[in-house]
Design a protein around this motif. Structure first.
Motif, PDB file in Angstrom:
ATOM      1  N   PHE A 282      13.869 -13.325  26.570  1.00 37.86           N
ATOM      2  CA  PHE A 282      15.055 -14.238  26.207  1.00 37.86           C
ATOM      3  C   PHE A 282      16.002 -14.063  27.321  1.00 37.86           C
ATOM      4  N   PRO A 283      16.872 -15.318  27.663  1.00 36.32           N
ATOM      5  CA  PRO A 283      16.755 -16.643  26.827  1.00 36.32           C
ATOM      6  C   PRO A 283      16.032 -17.443  27.566  1.00 36.32           C
ATOM      7  N   GLY A 284      15.204 -17.168  28.593  1.00 35.45           N
ATOM      8  CA  GLY A 284      14.111 -18.114  29.343  1.00 35.45           C
ATOM      9  C   GLY A 284      14.801 -18.607  30.813  1.00 35.45           C
ATOM     10  N   ASP A 285      14.095 -19.170  31.405  1.00 36.42           N
ATOM     11  CA  ASP A 285      14.762 -19.707  32.796  1.00 36.42           C
ATOM     12  C   ASP A 285      15.587 -21.048  32.584  1.00 36.42           C
ATOM     13  N   ASN A 287      17.844 -21.663  29.865  1.00 34.41           N
ATOM     14  CA  ASN A 287      18.907 -21.311  29.654  1.00 34.41           C
ATOM     15  C   ASN A 287      19.493 -20.339  30.595  1.00 34.41           C
ATOM     16  N   LYS A 288      18.893 -19.813  31.492  1.00 31.76           N
ATOM     17  CA  LYS A 288      19.546 -19.044  32.599  1.00 31.76           C
ATOM     18  C   LYS A 288      20.105 -20.088  33.400  1.00 31.76           C
ATOM     19  N   LEU A 375       9.081 -27.053  27.172  1.00 25.39           N
ATOM     20  CA  LEU A 375       9.947 -26.608  26.364  1.00 25.39           C
ATOM     21  C   LEU A 375       9.680 -26.386  25.011  1.00 25.39           C
ATOM     22  N   TYR A 404      16.737 -24.525  22.802  1.00 21.37           N
ATOM     23  CA  TYR A 404      15.671 -24.898  23.604  1.00 21.37           C
ATOM     24  C   TYR A 404      15.111 -23.749  24.593  1.00 21.37           C
ATOM     25  N   CYS A 405      13.933 -23.479  24.629  1.00 18.26           N
ATOM     26  CA  CYS A 405      13.508 -22.451  25.792  1.00 18.26           C
ATOM     27  C   CYS A 405      11.944 -22.838  26.184  1.00 18.26           C
ATOM     28  N   GLU A 406      11.625 -22.209  27.106  1.00 19.62           N
ATOM     29  CA  GLU A 406      10.261 -22.200  27.467  1.00 19.62           C
ATOM     30  C   GLU A 406       9.101 -22.011  26.333  1.00 19.62           C
ATOM     31  N   TYR A 432      23.108 -24.445  24.686  1.00 16.58           N
ATOM     32  CA  TYR A 432      22.394 -23.311  25.578  1.00 16.58           C
ATOM     33  C   TYR A 432      22.797 -22.103  25.102  1.00 16.58           C
ATOM     34  N   ASP A 434      22.838 -17.602  25.880  1.00 16.21           N
ATOM     35  CA  ASP A 434      22.783 -16.564  26.939  1.00 16.21           C
ATOM     36  C   ASP A 434      23.323 -15.134  26.283  1.00 16.21           C
TER      37      ASP A 434
END
Length: 463
Positions: A282-285, A287-288, A375, A404-406, A432, A434
């Motif tokens: 978490f949070p995945g690319d 959201n980063k 996603l 949403y995340c990968e 999003y 984080d």
């Protein structure tokens, strides 16, 4: 110096008997027909016979003396072969009639729950070989359940006490694990109308409640255990103790509650490794990238240019976070997958709302295998942890929140899972997240003792 190990002594005695029997057989055995005895040597040859002769290994021995047999030494230290009680296939040995009657006496219904639990803890620890980690885990678990560990105040024994009490009572008094006086009446039913000193009980007996708090909060967060092997060892240590309580029928009136606590352990073994894996991802690319571009937590973690040393860049270690260029690349590649969201690419999105959210997963959507979509979606609702003050949120029911995340990250999420994070809403509708504070299993429970609460209260003491 002879060994003090009784097993080594027995081995030495057997070896000694074997050597004596071998010498006796050699003296009484007639010459072999295939190897006739050598005729008496010539007197002249006797004079030339050396006082010593070499054996088959080249070692010199006195003439006429047989080489002594070496004593076998037992490998390993004392007690190495004894089971610890935590082996994968370990089961308690069937109780003998004497042991069964002894258990009935020790855990008689005439005794209070506190007395029975205290005795069971002491006997359990005496029958298990605890390594330092298991010992630390059990001490923390007992402490959470109200059992004190350590030397009792005024715990010395005088001769009068020793003479007036049996061995069991003396051992109980000297034990380092005990139920404090404030909990001696736990589980005792009292009728207010018939008891002038009646007070509402401060404590109740609930094995599952304590086990839930320990395996879902203490193990992952206080002990910081994340690998499946660490989690399994920790959870099964507690499960082993619960099975001991069931096997010896310590608290028959709470059998169903203890069995539920065992199921809680099994559930923790399934969910905790998944939560640990997701907390690392978490949070995945995506959201980063959003966080880096639009002023979130990861915008403070962007890699900086290293100072040059002798004209060369000094790459000491990779910094966390994404560069602005990489974040922009990820964001524009994936934002087009968001349904029902349109925006003007020429304008920079602006944050309109921010909230720290405590969330429970409602459902998870993943693209079908072979789909070009990258996603996944995690649908959540606001969640208030048990034993905590109510949490108000923009996304309380029925207003669910879609994150949403990968799909490689979202695949670890499951319904009833919980996590804490900071949620950011942009002006064109994208939300999003984080700054993850923790990923928790479905039956998460945190309870804290008086000392922990005192520390918190001191933090807010401004006098």
């Amino acid at each position: 110096m002879p060994s003090s190990d009784p097993i080594d002594t027995i081995v030495d005695q057997i070896d000694s008997l074997t050597v004596r029997a071998s010498d006796a057989n050699s003296a009484n055995t007639p010459p072999s027909p295939h190897h006739p005895t050598t005729s008496s040597p010539d007197p002249k040859e006797q004079d030339s016979t050396p006082a010593t002769q070499a054996n088959s290994h080249g070692a010199a021995t006195e003439a006429g003396d047989a080489p002594k047999k070496k004593k076998k030494r037992r490998k390993g230290g004392k007690g190495k072969t004894l089971p610890s009680g935590f082996e994968e296939n370990f089961v308690e040995a069937p109780l003998t009639a004497e042991e069964y009657n002894k258990d009935k006496e020790l855990y008689s219904a005439k005794k209070t729950v506190a007395e029975r639990i205290e005795t069971a803890v002491q006997k359990y620890k005496a029958k298990r070989k605890l390594d330092p980690l298991r010992h630390q885990l059990l001490e923390a678990y007992y402490h959470l359940g109200g059992i004190k560990t350590g030397a009792k105040m005024f715990g010395g024994l005088d001769q009068k006490f020793i003479k007036e009490n049996d061995t069991e009572e003396i051992a109980r008094f000297k034990a380092t694990d005990y139920v404090p006086e404030s909990m001696k009446n736990i589980g005792i039913q009292r009728v207010e109308e018939l008891d002038d000193d009646y007070e509402d009980p401060e404590y109740t007996v609930d094995f599952d409640y304590v086990v839930r708090a320990f395996v879902t909060h203490k193990i992952p967060f206080d002990f910081g255990m994340k690998s499946p092997e660490q989690i399994e060892k920790a959870v099964n240590t507690i499960k082993n103790f619960l099975n001991y309580i069931l096997y010896h029928n310590v608290c028959p009136e709470y059998t169903d509650n203890i069995k539920q606590a065992v199921k809680t352990c099994d559930k923790a073994n399934e969910e905790l490794p998944i939560c640990a894996a997701l907390s690392d991802k978490f949070p995945g690319d995506f959201n980063k990238a959003c966080s880096t571009l639009f002023g979130g937590y990861w915008s403070y973690m962007t890699p900086r240019e290293w100072e040059k040393v002798d004209g060369e860049l000094d790459f000491k270690k990779p910094e966390p976070g994404l560069s602005k260029e990489k974040a922009s690349e990820i964001y524009h590649a994936l934002v087009c997958e968001l349904p029902h969201i349109t925006f003007d690419i020429s304008k920079t999105p602006r944050e309109v709302y921010r909230e720290y959210a405590s969330l429970e997963v409602v459902s998870v959507w993943l693209p079908k295998p072979g789909s070009p979509l990258k996603l996944g979606r995690i649908v959540c609702k606001s969640w208030t942890p048990e034993e905590a003050l109510p949490i108000t949120s923009k996304w309380s029911e029925p207003n669910n929140l879609t994150l949403y995340c990968e799909k490689t990250v979202a695949q670890y999420a499951y319904p009833k899972m919980h996590f804490g994070c900071t949620v950011h809403e942009l002006d064109y509708g994208l939300v999003y997240f984080d700054e993850i504070s923790g990923v928790m299993c479905s039956n998460f429970l945190e309870i804290r003792d008086d000392k922990e609460l005192e520390v918190d209260s001191d933090d807010f003491d401004f006098d």
